[in-house]
Scaffold this active site. Structure first.
Site, PDB file in Angstrom:
ATOM      1  N   GLU A 140       0.821  -1.215   0.000  1.00 54.04           N
ATOM      2  CA  GLU A 140       0.000   0.000   0.000  1.00 54.04           C
ATOM      3  C   GLU A 140       0.850   1.257   0.000  1.00 54.04           C
ATOM      4  O   GLU A 140       1.812   1.368   0.770  1.00 54.04           O
ATOM      5  CB  GLU A 140      -0.907   0.008   1.226  1.00 54.04           C
ATOM      6  N   GLU A 240     -11.866   2.943   3.199  1.00 58.64           N
ATOM      7  CA  GLU A 240     -11.086   2.948   4.435  1.00 58.64           C
ATOM      8  C   GLU A 240     -11.155   4.375   4.983  1.00 58.64           C
ATOM      9  O   GLU A 240     -10.232   5.169   4.807  1.00 58.64           O
ATOM     10  CB  GLU A 240      -9.651   2.508   4.166  1.00 58.64           C
TER      11      GLU A 240
END
Length: 260
Positions: A140, A240
Site C-alpha cells: 500500500e 477505508e
C-alpha cells in the site's frame, strides 16, 4: 464491474468487530480488517461476512535484512490467520506502524539504493509465500505529509515501482487514493497507469481532507468510478474512511459515489 468493501475498523465504532462485519455484510459489502492479532478470529470466522483483506504482517520492515526477517516471519503467521478467515489478500507497508500510524523505525530521508534492493528481495520472497498459499500480498502507498511521516517507499510511484520490479502474481499494489491525493494527485492517470500494467490488487478510498467517506471532500469520486468502469477494472474498491456523521450515512455516500 468492481465490488465494494468497507474497512470494519472505521465504522460502527460502538460495536464489537464481529458485529461490524455482520452489519457490513447485511448491507451488501465485503469486509476488511487491520491487525488480525487484536481480534477474536473464531468470532469473525463465525460471521457471514466475506473478509477480503487484512494486515499481512505484525512486525518488520523492507529497508534492511534484520527487519525483512521479522516481516517474513510474521507474514507467515498472517497466512495462518488468513486461512482461518478465508481472506485472500494480505496488506503490507514499507515498515511496521504503531497505534498512531507512525513508523516503528522511521526513515528521515529518501531510501538509499541498498534499501531499494533489500525491499525488492524481501517482496520477491513475500510474493513466493503468497503464491504457495494461494493468496495475494498487496503493498500500500501511504502519505507522509499528514498521516505517516517517516514511512519508506510511501509514494504511489515508489510502491508501483517495487511491485513492477518484483513482477510476480503473489504481489500487487494496494492503490490508496486518499494517500495518493495528499502525496501526488493526478489520480485518474495513476489509476490508468497501474491498471494498464496489471499491477492493482485493490483500490482503497477516502476523501481529503479528514479521511472521511467519498463525497465529503475534494476528490471527484464519481469521475473515479466512471474511469474504473471505462478501463474495465473488476477488483475491489474498499472504503477505508471514518464516518463524517454516522456510519449508515457514510455507507450510503460511498455506495452512491461508486454507482455508475
Amino acid at each position: 464491474m468492481y465490488t465494494l468493501a468497507v474497512c470494519a475498523e472505521m465504522v460502527f465504532l460502538d460495536r464489537p468487530i464481529e458485529e461490524r462485519a455482520t452489519r457490513l455484510h447485511e448491507a451488501g459489502f465485503q469486509v476488511e480488517i487491520w491487525d488480525w492479532t487484536k481480534h477474536d478470529l473464531d468470532a469473525l470466522a463465525r460471521t457471514p461476512a466475506e473478509i477480503v483483506s487484512m494486515t499481512g504482517y505484525v512486525n518488520g520492515r523492507l529497508t534492511d535484512e534484520e527487519g525483512a526477517a521479522e516481516l517474513l516471519r510474521t507474514a507467515e503467521e498472517s497466512l495462518g490467520a488468513a486461512e482461518h478467515l478465508g481472506c485472500g489478500r494480505l496488506n503490507l507497508h514499507g515498515t511496521g506502524l504503531d497505534g498512531r500510524g507512525l513508523p516503528v523505525v522511521p526513515v528521515s530521508a529518501e531510501p538509499s539504493g541498498a534499501m531499494w534492493m533489500a525491499a525488492r528481495r524481501t517482496l520477491a520472497r513475500i510474493a513466493e509465500l503468497g503464491e504457495s498459499a494461494g493468496v495475494t500480498f498487496t503493498l500500500e502507498n501511504l502519505n507522509t505529509a499528514v498521516d505517516h511521516p517517516g514511512v519508506p517507499f510511501a509514494r504511489a510511484a515508489d510502491t508501483l515501482a517495487l511491485v513492477a520490479a518484483v513482477d510476480r502474481p503473489g504481489l500487487r499494489m494496494n492503490l490508496d487514493l486518499y494517500h495518493a491525493q495528499i502525496g501526488e494527485g493526478n489520480l485518474i492517470e495513476l489509476i490508468r497507469e497501474a491498471h494498464g500494467a496489471g499491477l492493482i490488487g485493490e483500490i482503497q478510498v477516502a476523501d481529503v481532507p479528514g479521511r472521511r467517506e467519498p463525497g465529503t471532500g475534494e476528490i471527484n469520486y464519481p469521475a473515479i468510478a466512471r474511469t474504473l468502469v471505462d478501463i474495465g477494472y473488476e477488483g475491489t474498491v474498499a472504503m477505508e474512511a471514518w464516518a463524517a456523521d454516522d456510519s449508515e450515512a457514510a455507507l450510503n455516500r460511498f455506495r452512491e459515489a461508486f454507482t455508475v
